[in-house]
Motif scaffolding. Structure first.
Motif, mmCIF file in Angstrom:
data_model
loop_
_atom_site.group_PDB
_atom_site.id
_atom_site.type_symbol
_atom_site.label_atom_id
_atom_site.label_comp_id
_atom_site.label_asym_id
_atom_site.label_seq_id
_atom_site.Cartn_x
_atom_site.Cartn_y
_atom_site.Cartn_z
ATOM 1 N N LEU A 55 -9.772 0.631 -2.238
ATOM 2 C CA LEU A 55 -8.819 -0.472 -2.266
ATOM 3 C C LEU A 55 -9.286 -1.521 -1.274
ATOM 4 N N GLY A 56 -9.440 -2.746 -1.748
ATOM 5 C CA GLY A 56 -9.820 -3.845 -0.861
ATOM 6 C C GLY A 56 -8.600 -4.403 -0.166
ATOM 7 N N LEU A 57 -8.649 -4.427 1.158
ATOM 8 C CA LEU A 57 -7.549 -4.971 1.957
ATOM 9 C C LEU A 57 -8.116 -5.960 2.965
ATOM 10 N N GLU A 58 -7.808 -7.218 2.771
ATOM 11 C CA GLU A 58 -8.210 -8.265 3.712
ATOM 12 C C GLU A 58 -9.706 -8.211 4.017
ATOM 13 N N MET A 105 1.170 -3.714 -4.233
ATOM 14 C CA MET A 105 1.513 -4.273 -2.918
ATOM 15 C C MET A 105 0.297 -4.882 -2.233
ATOM 16 N N ALA A 106 -0.895 -4.398 -2.593
ATOM 17 C CA ALA A 106 -2.136 -4.929 -2.013
ATOM 18 C C ALA A 106 -2.687 -6.106 -2.808
ATOM 19 N N GLY A 107 -2.006 -6.482 -3.913
ATOM 20 C CA GLY A 107 -2.419 -7.662 -4.672
ATOM 21 C C GLY A 107 -3.156 -7.391 -5.969
ATOM 22 N N ALA A 153 8.316 -7.032 -8.858
ATOM 23 C CA ALA A 153 9.191 -7.256 -7.709
ATOM 24 C C ALA A 153 8.412 -7.565 -6.433
ATOM 25 N N VAL A 154 7.211 -7.007 -6.290
ATOM 26 C CA VAL A 154 6.456 -7.233 -5.055
ATOM 27 C C VAL A 154 5.452 -8.369 -5.153
#
Length: 148
Positions: free
Chosen positions: A9-12, A102-104, A136-137
């Motif tokens: 998962l790519g996060l920032e 939630m992570a996009g 929703a997110v």
């Protein structure tokens, strides 16, 4: 027992690896989310949300648990993470997809089935839950608005 699979998962701009499958297959030292109340290793879970087999959780409870997990991932992306239930498909796939949302991730159902397991998210109720959760997110600016 081994995890069913691993996703990235790519996060920032940083990559976080998440193993998934039965919770009892969580690698030693991993920080885990347990979705199965009867897992033998449930006491090792850093995050826990009991969800009935083939069921769906309370959306706010899941959002709260995943927010904590995402905060940990952002702070320590090099740590090992694990999401698991009994078999590692329905509830695990659903939670992973919601984490992705939630992570996009734009299409979290397709992402989970394409990167983790094609059989993930086992029921139509679970799939509908993920779609509603993602809507929703999703940030307001990225929601499509249709006007007449």
């Amino acid at each position: 027992m081994t995890p069913r699979g691993v996703v990235t998962l790519g996060l920032e701009g940083r990559e976080v690896r998440i193993s998934c499958g039965p919770f009892d297959a969580m690698p030693q030292g991993a920080r885990g989310l347990c979705l199965e109340a009867r897992a033998a290793r449930v006491a090792e879970a850093e995050w826990r949300l009991d969800v009935p087999d083939f069921g769906v959780p309370d959306p706010e409870a899941l959002r709260s648990v995943l927010a904590g997990m995402l905060a940990a991932m952002r702070a320590r992306p090099e740590d090992a993470y694990h999401i698991g239930c009994r078999a590692g498909l329905g509830r695990t796939g659903m939670a992973l997809a919601c984490l992705g949302a939630m992570a996009g991730i734009d299409d979290p159902v397709r992402w989970v089935r394409g990167t983790y397991d094609p059989a993930a998210i086992e029921t139509s109720q679970q799939e509908a839950f993920v779609i509603g959760f993602a809507d929703a997110v999703r940030p307001e600016a990225s929601r499509q608005v249709v006007r007449d």
